[in-house]
Motif scaffolding. Structure first.
Motif, short mmCIF file in Angstrom:
data_model
loop_
_atom_site.label_atom_id
_atom_site.label_comp_id
_atom_site.label_asym_id
_atom_site.label_seq_id
_atom_site.Cartn_x
_atom_site.Cartn_y
_atom_site.Cartn_z
N ARG A 116 63.67 9.57 -34.54
CA ARG A 116 62.33 8.95 -34.12
C ARG A 116 61.63 9.91 -33.32
NH1 ARG A 116 62.77 2.95 -34.98
NH2 ARG A 116 64.96 2.51 -36.11
N ASN A 146 73.43 -3.83 -35.30
CA ASN A 146 72.58 -2.91 -34.96
C ASN A 146 71.81 -3.14 -33.68
OD1 ASN A 146 72.41 -1.49 -37.45
ND2 ASN A 146 71.34 -2.94 -38.36
N LEU A 148 70.21 -3.02 -29.94
CA LEU A 148 69.19 -2.33 -29.26
C LEU A 148 69.24 -1.83 -27.74
CD1 LEU A 148 66.01 -4.34 -30.69
CD2 LEU A 148 67.23 -2.30 -31.71
N ARG A 156 73.52 3.11 -28.91
CA ARG A 156 73.21 3.48 -30.08
C ARG A 156 71.93 4.39 -30.20
NH1 ARG A 156 70.90 0.14 -33.38
NH2 ARG A 156 71.26 1.35 -35.06
N PHE A 157 71.16 4.59 -29.11
CA PHE A 157 70.02 5.49 -29.23
C PHE A 157 70.18 6.57 -27.99
CE2 PHE A 157 68.92 1.52 -31.00
CZ PHE A 157 68.28 1.83 -31.97
N GLY A 365 66.88 0.73 -27.59
CA GLY A 365 66.05 0.63 -29.23
C GLY A 365 64.87 -0.16 -29.33
N GLU A 390 69.00 7.83 -33.48
CA GLU A 390 69.92 6.62 -33.61
C GLU A 390 71.13 6.57 -34.24
OE1 GLU A 390 69.10 2.13 -35.82
OE2 GLU A 390 67.74 3.88 -36.29
N TYR A 391 72.18 5.94 -33.68
CA TYR A 391 73.44 6.05 -34.20
C TYR A 391 73.88 4.92 -35.20
CZ TYR A 391 73.44 10.42 -31.51
OH TYR A 391 73.26 11.50 -31.06
#
Length: 428
Positions: A116, A146, A148, A156-157, A365, A390-391
């Motif tokens: 992103r 997912n 954030l 995750r980000f 995120g 992002e993972y």
């Protein structure tokens, strides 16, 4: 297919060449965590020709009736694209680890979902992600969602500054506020140097309230990643701070005087006059700020004629990239922006060394939620013109249901705190 125990050297050889390779999946990280009560276990996955097709480092502790809970940090290193192979792998994994007394395993493989821009807009998608998710779920892995924010062991980000451009192009990609803060830090007398002795104590004084990590943890990182770790410090040159603050104060006094004369100009009327008045009021505020800076600078020079450390950052190099592990600064001098200049110097150095990117570590995120608790964190890291990776997130698999359920019934409140004690959260 078989799941086997690996020797450290065989694991290292495989891990450093895998597509999802990362410094958490390394013997150096294992040696670090062993010092804090964890044990390390290396496992491999071999096919019918005895070829190694997967591997991971497991960190574990015995937590209940000689049973173990394990975590594969940024692992398992494996190809999750074939549903049959993933299902067979999960079955073999449960069989082997179950026999070895493991009741539960957590993993968070470094599989990218999307790339992103700094505003969160998707630039590129991994077309295999939905297939991988389905394969893992069908094999018995439970996806934690997912998320954030920072609900998982690792974010995750992450924000990455790409270094495959000229240094001027990189600087111009920063947002206006970031460029301003870097220039202000330079103008205020902030100087950056690399500490080859890796004396981490001053940095720890800035970060010890941020995390549960101990000073010894960072010392162990420095020892085990020796040759692949950098420690940077921001030092306030108090003499330069006096000179620059005095210059700014005097420059603004002169500017203010000119505005005062313009206000008295009878030819200035209407909108022009109001604009001048607004500029004069803004200049009055700046004069007060610069005057306070000058007074503070004079005091600091008297108390610290040789300057003093106001911030620091630690980074690990792995696979042609550098990763920010932790940073911190003295909040008293936040207005001097030492943390901004620190990262800018690191970016310049890492570009010169030929690294592909500088990973600034975790961000939230929630790009559209401007009022979340991590707004400042995102603003700072994404201000460097970063792209965001992002993972896929975190997965759990129960290896021995009977023992695990018994453990949970005796430890309802503790839940997974045993395995999270030292590996808790990414060092944002």
């Amino acid at each position: 297919m078989k799941v086997i125990t690996l020797e450290e050297k065989d694991f290292e050889q495989y891990a450093k060449n895998h597509r999802y390779r990362n410094y958490y999946q390394s013997a150096a990280y294992a040696h670090t965590m062993i010092k804090f009560g964890y044990k390390a276990h290396y496992i491999g996955i071999i096919d019918e020709t005895d070829t190694l097709i997967g591997a991971t480092l497991l960190l574990y502790k015995e937590v209940f009736m000689n049973s173990k809970m394990a975590y594969a940090p940024r692992g398992i290193l494996f190809d999750y694209g074939n549903s049959f192979i993933v299902k067979e792998f999960a079955s073999k994994l449960k069989s082997l680890l179950g026999k070895q007394g493991f009741m539960y395993l957590k993993m968070d493989p470094l599989i990218p979902v999307s790339i992103r821009d700094s505003k969160g807009n998707i630039l590129n998608l991994n077309n295999e992600v939905n297939l991988i998710l389905a394969n893992l779920k069908n094999a018995g892995f439970q996806h934690k969602g997912n998320n954030l924010y920072f609900e998982n062991e690792k974010s995750r980000f992450e924000a990455l500054v790409l270094l495959n451009r000229s240094i001027n192009e990189i600087f111009e990609s920063f947002d206006k506020r970031t460029r301003h803060k870097i220039r202000k830090a330079e103008r205020s007398g902030i100087k950056i140097y690399s500490d080859s002795a890796l004396n981490v104590e001053p940095l720890y004084n800035f970060i010890k309230k941020k995390h549960t990590r101990t000073l010894n943890y960072y010392k162990e990182l420095c020892k085990n990643f020796a040759g692949n770790i950098d420690l940077y410090y921001a030092v306030l040159d108090t003499e330069q701070f006096v000179i620059s603050s005095k210059a700014l104060y005097e420059e603004e006094l002169d500017h203010n005087d000119k505005l005062a004369k313009l206000i008295q100009d009878p030819t200035k009327k209407g909108i022009s006059q109001r604009n001048t008045l607004n500029k004069k009021m803004e200049s009055d505020k700046l004069i007060n700020i610069y005057k306070k800076d000058m007074i503070m600078a004079t005091r600091l020079l008297k108390e610290n004629p040789d300057g003093f450390v106001v911030g620091g950052a630690l980074a690990i190099h792995y696979d042609n990239a550098s990763y920010l592990v932790i940073e911190g600064f003295n909040k008293k001098y936040k207005a001097l922006n030492p943390n901004y200049l620190l990262k800018w110097q690191m970016i310049k150095d890492y570009r010169q060394k030929g690294y592909k990117y500088f990973n600034l570590n975790a961000v939230s995120g929630a790009f559209e939620d401007i009022e979340n608790d991590y707004e400042g964190l995102n603003e700072m890291k994404l201000g460097y013109g970063s792209v965001i990776t992002e993972y896929i997130g975190e997965f759990d698999i129960i290896l021995n249901g009977l023992t695990y359920n018994l453990y949970r019934s005796f430890n309802k409140d503790k839940d997974e705190k045993q395995i999270r004690k030292q590996t808790k959260k990414t060092d944002k």
